[in-house]
Design an enzyme around this catalytic site. Structure first.
Site, PDB file in Angstrom:
ATOM      1  N   PRO A  10       3.439  -8.057   6.255  1.00 21.74           N
ATOM      2  CA  PRO A  10       4.425  -9.035   5.806  1.00 21.74           C
ATOM      3  C   PRO A  10       3.876  -9.765   4.588  1.00 21.74           C
ATOM      4  O   PRO A  10       2.716 -10.194   4.597  1.00 21.74           O
ATOM      5  CB  PRO A  10       4.549  -9.993   6.998  1.00 21.74           C
ATOM      6  N   MET A  11       4.667  -9.869   3.531  1.00 21.31           N
ATOM      7  CA  MET A  11       4.246 -10.650   2.352  1.00 21.31           C
ATOM      8  C   MET A  11       5.440 -11.434   1.824  1.00 21.31           C
ATOM      9  O   MET A  11       6.429 -10.849   1.360  1.00 21.31           O
ATOM     10  CB  MET A  11       3.696  -9.737   1.251  1.00 21.31           C
ATOM     11  N   GLN A  64       8.443 -10.823  11.216  1.00 23.10           N
ATOM     12  CA  GLN A  64       7.380 -11.784  11.502  1.00 23.10           C
ATOM     13  C   GLN A  64       7.946 -13.196  11.528  1.00 23.10           C
ATOM     14  O   GLN A  64       8.596 -13.628  10.570  1.00 23.10           O
ATOM     15  CB  GLN A  64       6.269 -11.723  10.457  1.00 23.10           C
ATOM     16  N   CYS A  95      -1.256 -17.413   8.033  1.00 21.57           N
ATOM     17  CA  CYS A  95      -0.911 -17.967   6.720  1.00 21.57           C
ATOM     18  C   CYS A  95      -1.731 -19.229   6.436  1.00 21.57           C
ATOM     19  O   CYS A  95      -1.705 -20.179   7.216  1.00 21.57           O
ATOM     20  CB  CYS A  95       0.583 -18.279   6.637  1.00 21.57           C
ATOM     21  N   LYS A 134      -0.599 -11.757  14.216  1.00 22.60           N
ATOM     22  CA  LYS A 134      -1.422 -11.433  13.040  1.00 22.60           C
ATOM     23  C   LYS A 134      -2.273 -12.654  12.726  1.00 22.60           C
ATOM     24  O   LYS A 134      -1.736 -13.736  12.487  1.00 22.60           O
ATOM     25  CB  LYS A 134      -0.519 -11.074  11.858  1.00 22.60           C
ATOM     26  N   ASN A 195      -6.963  -5.293   8.647  1.00 24.28           N
ATOM     27  CA  ASN A 195      -6.289  -5.643   7.389  1.00 24.28           C
ATOM     28  C   ASN A 195      -7.266  -6.339   6.447  1.00 24.28           C
ATOM     29  O   ASN A 195      -8.034  -7.196   6.868  1.00 24.28           O
ATOM     30  CB  ASN A 195      -5.088  -6.555   7.707  1.00 24.28           C
ATOM     31  N   GLY A 196      -7.217  -5.923   5.181  1.00 22.04           N
ATOM     32  CA  GLY A 196      -8.009  -6.589   4.156  1.00 22.04           C
ATOM     33  C   GLY A 196      -8.608  -5.622   3.158  1.00 22.04           C
ATOM     34  O   GLY A 196      -9.358  -4.717   3.522  1.00 22.04           O
ATOM     35  N   ASP A 197      -8.200  -5.793   1.880  1.00 17.15           N
ATOM     36  CA  ASP A 197      -8.856  -5.112   0.750  1.00 17.15           C
ATOM     37  C   ASP A 197      -8.724  -3.598   0.734  1.00 17.15           C
ATOM     38  O   ASP A 197      -9.644  -2.909   0.287  1.00 17.15           O
ATOM     39  CB  ASP A 197     -10.356  -5.466   0.710  1.00 17.15           C
ATOM     40  N   ARG A 219      -1.906  -6.421  -0.537  1.00 14.83           N
ATOM     41  CA  ARG A 219      -1.920  -6.465  -2.005  1.00 14.83           C
ATOM     42  C   ARG A 219      -2.085  -5.082  -2.626  1.00 14.83           C
ATOM     43  O   ARG A 219      -1.656  -4.860  -3.758  1.00 14.83           O
ATOM     44  CB  ARG A 219      -3.025  -7.414  -2.486  1.00 14.83           C
TER      45      ARG A 219
HETATM   46  C1  FMN Z   1       1.916 -12.822  -1.979  1.00 13.43           C
HETATM   47  C2  FMN Z   1       1.451 -12.732  -0.556  1.00 13.43           C
HETATM   48  C3  FMN Z   1       2.297 -13.135   0.472  1.00 13.43           C
HETATM   49  C4  FMN Z   1       1.872 -13.058   1.800  1.00 13.43           C
HETATM   50  N1  FMN Z   1       2.734 -13.427   2.799  1.00 13.43           N
HETATM   51  C5  FMN Z   1       2.361 -13.266   4.097  1.00 13.43           C
HETATM   52  C6  FMN Z   1       3.271 -13.530   5.167  1.00 13.43           C
HETATM   53  O1  FMN Z   1       4.438 -13.894   4.956  1.00 13.43           O
HETATM   54  N2  FMN Z   1       2.820 -13.355   6.445  1.00 13.43           N
HETATM   55  C7  FMN Z   1       1.536 -12.931   6.713  1.00 13.43           C
HETATM   56  O2  FMN Z   1       1.168 -12.778   7.882  1.00 13.43           O
HETATM   57  N3  FMN Z   1       0.665 -12.665   5.724  1.00 13.43           N
HETATM   58  C8  FMN Z   1       1.054 -12.810   4.434  1.00 13.43           C
HETATM   59  N4  FMN Z   1       0.179 -12.477   3.441  1.00 13.43           N
HETATM   60  C9  FMN Z   1      -1.155 -11.933   3.793  1.00 13.43           C
HETATM   61  C10 FMN Z   1      -1.142 -10.403   3.841  1.00 13.43           C
HETATM   62  O3  FMN Z   1      -0.239  -9.929   4.819  1.00 13.43           O
HETATM   63  C11 FMN Z   1      -2.554  -9.854   4.140  1.00 13.43           C
HETATM   64  O4  FMN Z   1      -2.962 -10.306   5.406  1.00 13.43           O
HETATM   65  C12 FMN Z   1      -3.592 -10.292   3.114  1.00 13.43           C
HETATM   66  O5  FMN Z   1      -3.081 -10.185   1.797  1.00 13.43           O
HETATM   67  C13 FMN Z   1      -4.879  -9.471   3.245  1.00 13.43           C
HETATM   68  O6  FMN Z   1      -4.669  -8.106   3.001  1.00 13.43           O
HETATM   69  P1  FMN Z   1      -5.055  -7.440   1.573  1.00 13.43           P
HETATM   70  O7  FMN Z   1      -6.491  -7.814   1.299  1.00 13.43           O
HETATM   71  O8  FMN Z   1      -4.852  -5.980   1.793  1.00 13.43           O
HETATM   72  O9  FMN Z   1      -4.137  -8.041   0.557  1.00 13.43           O
HETATM   73  C14 FMN Z   1       0.570 -12.573   2.104  1.00 13.43           C
HETATM   74  C15 FMN Z   1      -0.268 -12.165   1.066  1.00 13.43           C
HETATM   75  C16 FMN Z   1       0.149 -12.234  -0.248  1.00 13.43           C
HETATM   76  C17 FMN Z   1      -0.788 -11.770  -1.338  1.00 13.43           C
END
Ligand code: FMN
Length: 314
Positions: A10-11, A64, A95, A134, A195-197, A219
């Protein structure tokens, strides 16, 4: 419950219905909505419902929710079942945004593991859909408590958890701690998604060593839905695909804008700017391109703007 090997995180501001559609065309099976306010849902705020409803969306759709009141979360879960279809449901416990944390939502729930368990139990009572939470590692490095929180939500009836390997105060800086994610996996009975990177197929391959049950991409898929296709290709054949050509990027970006206009209307065109910036990051002349984007008014204008790139090789 069958969990796919990879899923879309979710983003907020990114994983709306148009982008979910773009990613599904790359083979994505499970996509999550942007986080949705539990209070917004039960007060029938139309803007909130916009996040979710897309009657044509194929399975699997994860929603979510964020909130901190077990009764409100249970009512919001029931309401979800009334307004549309969903296949998976997740509680936001990760968050770190100030606006969310000051309302005691998001990652702030990790401060109160008992309450987190009560929320999951309340949601569990009203849905039989796969339910997850999450979370991050904790609020700060000196208060890492992901194991305790994970155990609570497991005992309360969650079907799986997703762990982002950072603490709230890290926001998105530093590196996700996959050693810690692996420790959580070891300690749990229910599946653990890491999850991460993960920004490339190589990153995905490297993370296999941590033994988790699946991976959530965030991302890494901004402006790069091909990461989904490439991971699936790797899983199937062991091959690593070359990066998308400029022509492919133009074609997908155009389709993305068309979807935004058709699903959300022309008023949503400004939302496309950030995506366009990501699709064409690093392309020579893209500074000029970004300036032109800020005045973008139609799909036709975007076609014109990207037309010269169709003939460039690579
Ligand atoms: C622009 C943006 C919006 C996000 N919105 C949410 C969200 O609505 N809910 C959530 O659980 N995580 C949210 N996240 C976190 C991501 O789901 C993820 O956990 C986090 O970016 C780490 O993963 P990554 O390193 O692959 O980016 C958001 C991240 C970004 C960059």
């Amino acid at each position: 419950m069958r969990l796919p090997r990879i899923m879309m995180a979710p983003m907020a501001g990114i994983t709306d219905a148009p982008y979910r559609k773009i990613c599904r065309a790359m083979g994505l099976e499970l996509a999550y909505t942007e986080m949705v306010s539990s209070r917004g849902l039960i007060y029938e705020n139309e803007r909130t419902e916009d996040y979710i409803i897309n009657p044509d969306e194929p399975p699997s759709l994860g929603v979510q929710l964020f909130g901190n009141d077990p009764e409100v979360m249970a009512s919001a879960t029931k309401r979800l079942g009334e307004i549309g279809r969903y296949d998976f449901l997740d509680l936001n416990m990760g968050c770190p945004a100030r606006k969310i944390m000051t309302n005691r939502d998001g990652c702030q729930l990790m401060r109160t593991p008992l309450l987190a368990g009560e929320i999951i139990a309340a949601m569990r009572r009203v849905t039989q859909k796969p339910l997850s939470a999450k979370m991050r590692l904790g609020l700060t490095r000196s208060s890492v408590n992901v194991l305790e929180v994970a155990k609570r939500v497991e005992a309360a009836g969650a079907d799986f958890i997703i762990v982002h390997g950072r603490t709230a105060d890290q926001m998105y800086t530093g590196r996700a701690d996959w050693e810690m994610i692996a420790q959580v996996k070891e300690a749990m009975t229910i599946p653990v998604i890491g999850n991460g990177d993960i920004f490339s197929v190589r990153d995905y391959i490297d993370r296999q060593a941590y033994g988790v049950d699946g991976f959530m991409l965030a991302r890494g898929i901004q402006g790069n839905p091909w990461l989904i296709r490439d991971i699936l290709l790797y899983e199937e054949t062991g091959e690593i695909a070359p990066p998308p050509t400029l022509r492919e990027r133009v074609e997908v970006a155009r389709r993305h804008l068309d979807e935004i206009i058709s699903i959300k209307g022309p008023g949503a065109i400004p939302e496309f700017r950030k995506h366009a910036g990501w699709y064409f990051k690093g392309i020579p002349g893209s500074a000029k391109f970004r300036a032109a984007l800020s005045n973008l008014n139609s799909a036709a204008e975007f076609r014109e703007l990207t037309e010269p790139w169709l003939d460039i090789q690579g």
